[in-house]
Design a protein around this motif. Sequence first.
Motif, short mmCIF file in Angstrom:
data_model
loop_
_atom_site.label_atom_id
_atom_site.label_comp_id
_atom_site.label_asym_id
_atom_site.label_seq_id
_atom_site.Cartn_x
_atom_site.Cartn_y
_atom_site.Cartn_z
N GLU A 1 0.83 -1.20 0.00
CA GLU A 1 0.00 0.00 0.00
C GLU A 1 0.87 1.25 0.00
O GLU A 1 1.87 1.33 0.71
CB GLU A 1 -0.93 0.01 1.22
N ALA A 2 0.50 2.24 -0.80
CA ALA A 2 1.23 3.50 -0.90
C ALA A 2 0.60 4.54 0.02
O ALA A 2 -0.58 4.47 0.37
CB ALA A 2 1.23 4.00 -2.34
N ALA A 3 1.40 5.52 0.42
CA ALA A 3 0.91 6.60 1.26
C ALA A 3 0.20 7.65 0.42
O ALA A 3 0.54 7.88 -0.74
CB ALA A 3 2.08 7.23 2.02
N LEU A 4 -0.77 8.30 1.04
CA LEU A 4 -1.54 9.34 0.35
C LEU A 4 -0.93 10.73 0.52
O LEU A 4 -1.45 11.69 -0.04
CB LEU A 4 -2.97 9.37 0.88
N ALA A 5 0.15 10.84 1.30
CA ALA A 5 0.70 12.17 1.58
C ALA A 5 2.18 12.06 1.88
O ALA A 5 2.71 10.98 2.15
CB ALA A 5 -0.04 12.81 2.75
N THR A 6 2.85 13.20 1.85
CA THR A 6 4.23 13.34 2.31
C THR A 6 4.20 14.00 3.67
O THR A 6 3.48 14.99 3.88
CB THR A 6 5.05 14.19 1.32
N GLY A 7 4.99 13.49 4.61
CA GLY A 7 4.91 13.97 5.98
C GLY A 7 6.12 14.76 6.43
O GLY A 7 7.25 14.54 5.96
N TYR A 8 5.88 15.68 7.38
CA TYR A 8 6.95 16.50 7.97
C TYR A 8 6.71 16.65 9.47
O TYR A 8 5.56 16.73 9.92
CB TYR A 8 6.96 17.90 7.34
N ARG A 9 7.79 16.70 10.22
CA ARG A 9 7.71 17.06 11.64
C ARG A 9 7.86 18.57 11.75
O ARG A 9 8.76 19.16 11.16
CB ARG A 9 8.80 16.34 12.43
N VAL A 10 6.96 19.22 12.48
CA VAL A 10 7.00 20.67 12.64
C VAL A 10 8.02 21.03 13.71
O VAL A 10 7.94 20.55 14.86
CB VAL A 10 5.61 21.22 13.02
N LEU A 11 9.00 21.86 13.36
CA LEU A 11 10.03 22.29 14.30
C LEU A 11 9.75 23.68 14.85
O LEU A 11 10.08 23.97 16.02
CB LEU A 11 11.40 22.29 13.60
N ASP A 12 9.15 24.53 14.03
CA ASP A 12 8.91 25.91 14.46
C ASP A 12 7.92 26.54 13.49
O ASP A 12 7.70 26.03 12.38
CB ASP A 12 10.21 26.72 14.49
N VAL A 13 7.32 27.64 13.88
CA VAL A 13 6.41 28.37 13.01
C VAL A 13 6.49 29.85 13.36
O VAL A 13 6.67 30.22 14.53
CB VAL A 13 4.96 27.85 13.15
N MET A 14 6.39 30.72 12.36
CA MET A 14 6.47 32.16 12.57
C MET A 14 5.75 32.87 11.43
O MET A 14 5.65 32.34 10.32
CB MET A 14 7.93 32.60 12.63
N PRO A 15 5.23 34.08 11.70
CA PRO A 15 4.69 34.87 10.60
C PRO A 15 5.79 35.16 9.58
O PRO A 15 6.97 35.27 9.95
CB PRO A 15 4.21 36.16 11.28
N PHE A 16 5.41 35.27 8.32
CA PHE A 16 6.42 35.51 7.29
C PHE A 16 6.98 36.91 7.40
O PHE A 16 6.25 37.90 7.31
CB PHE A 16 5.83 35.29 5.90
N HIS A 17 8.30 36.99 7.59
CA HIS A 17 9.02 38.27 7.61
C HIS A 17 10.43 37.97 7.13
O HIS A 17 11.16 37.19 7.75
CB HIS A 17 9.03 38.85 9.03
N LEU A 18 10.84 38.58 6.03
CA LEU A 18 12.09 38.23 5.37
C LEU A 18 13.29 38.35 6.30
O LEU A 18 14.09 37.42 6.44
CB LEU A 18 12.29 39.09 4.13
N LYS A 19 13.45 39.49 6.97
CA LYS A 19 14.64 39.70 7.80
C LYS A 19 14.67 38.73 8.98
O LYS A 19 15.72 38.19 9.33
CB LYS A 19 14.69 41.15 8.29
N LYS A 20 13.52 38.50 9.60
CA LYS A 20 13.48 37.59 10.74
C LYS A 20 13.77 36.16 10.30
O LYS A 20 14.45 35.41 11.00
CB LYS A 20 12.12 37.68 11.43
N LEU A 21 13.27 35.79 9.11
CA LEU A 21 13.54 34.44 8.61
C LEU A 21 15.02 34.29 8.28
O LEU A 21 15.64 33.25 8.59
CB LEU A 21 12.70 34.18 7.36
N ARG A 22 15.63 35.32 7.67
CA ARG A 22 17.06 35.26 7.36
C ARG A 22 17.88 35.09 8.64
O ARG A 22 18.79 34.25 8.71
CB ARG A 22 17.48 36.54 6.62
N THR A 23 17.55 35.87 9.67
CA THR A 23 18.28 35.77 10.94
C THR A 23 18.11 34.39 11.57
O THR A 23 19.07 33.78 12.04
CB THR A 23 17.79 36.85 11.91
N TYR A 24 16.88 33.90 11.55
CA TYR A 24 16.58 32.59 12.13
C TYR A 24 17.41 31.50 11.47
O TYR A 24 18.03 30.66 12.15
CB TYR A 24 15.08 32.30 11.96
N LEU A 25 17.46 31.48 10.15
CA LEU A 25 18.18 30.43 9.42
C LEU A 25 19.69 30.58 9.54
O LEU A 25 20.41 29.57 9.68
CB LEU A 25 17.75 30.44 7.95
#
Length: 415
Positions: free
Chosen positions: A331-355
Amino acid sequence: MDPEALTRLLRPDGWAMLSAMPPYEEKLAMAMSQRLRAEGVDPGLVAAILTQSRLRTKARDKFGEFADGMLFTPDGLEQATRLPVAARHAQRFVAAGITKVADLTCGIGADAMAFAGVGLKVLATDIDEATAAIATVNLRFFPESEVRLGDGLATDLAAEGVEGVWADPARRKGGARIFDPRAYEPPLDAVWALRSQVPAMGIKVGPGIPHAGLPEDAETQWVSLDGHVLEATLWFGPVAPSGPGRSVLVLTSLPDGGLASRELAPVASDDDVEVGALGAYLFEPDGAVIRAGRVATAARELGGRLVDATIAYVTTDALPAGWSTPLPRGEAALATGYRVLDVMPFHLKKLRTYLRERGVGRLTIKKRGTAVVPEQLRKQLDLRGPSEGHVVLTRIAGAQHVIVVEPLPRPRSEV
């Protein structure tokens, strides 16, 4: 293909030269052309040999080792059904008790080969002389198959003893895709009108076909293979035993060369699904599930909810079956899965700093429901660290967010 070039290619010397060609490499093509011409080979034949060599190499992705004995046209190869999927088409006719199938728009003969390969008698037609000749070559090992040059829609199906009909209308012209079913060649309406003569009918269409206007008596099945949505197919009468509606077939290649599969039975409409907060896991339904409008079905099976009413991402608080325990065998899976590590509103500078703080230099970007262009975002982030990261750009409760994730291993089937 020019009929004269095809004739030269099919002569013993032309066929022998084609069969002796090594796997095609673009960087060596010019030198190979010059060598063959220097040996006195007609330039037209040289061009035909190199074209077929190139197409055969490209076709191995669809036909495996069978490609080495086949002929192709560029448009015919692009539209041709992959053999594992064509085999599924053939199984429908066999299961319905059909013994003879008319392939009314056979192209290079990919589906006709699959039909003949399971013992069906096949009458294949095409209106293009060179294409019909190529289909004849590709079906040469099947004595119960016949290829005719002509308009398949004008065939007297009853007189030919045809019990099932297959059609794959042309959806490409000069390499460009045709999206309007009325512009297919032949038009879709003209093909499905034949179901009054032969109720057992399958018609391959583009996966982007709109739901509005689909015939009410058809099962429309969207098919994917290894995460790539390949087609939608309209099935009528005996080859649609589960009745009309929108169904899904997900196929996944296994390491041993086999296939795992999962089908969603047809439904006329999918129920609503809960929308709620982002949980510990995020799942992206297979593209065929999304195209078929069956995201709610996938969410229920995963035991999850949507992160936004308009976005095809499902979230769960715990690992669903299949990720925590093996799936049923094959049997095949119906989806691709991910573990959630973090979430934040989209903001370019904050995302750049985070990464950058986490040393991310290689970033995989998934997106749905946002206008952000991943390639532009990578340039703006200018990441140079040693680590790899994964982010999902999407809406949560209507607002743009970045979800930092790590991919889950693909579910295993029981052995």
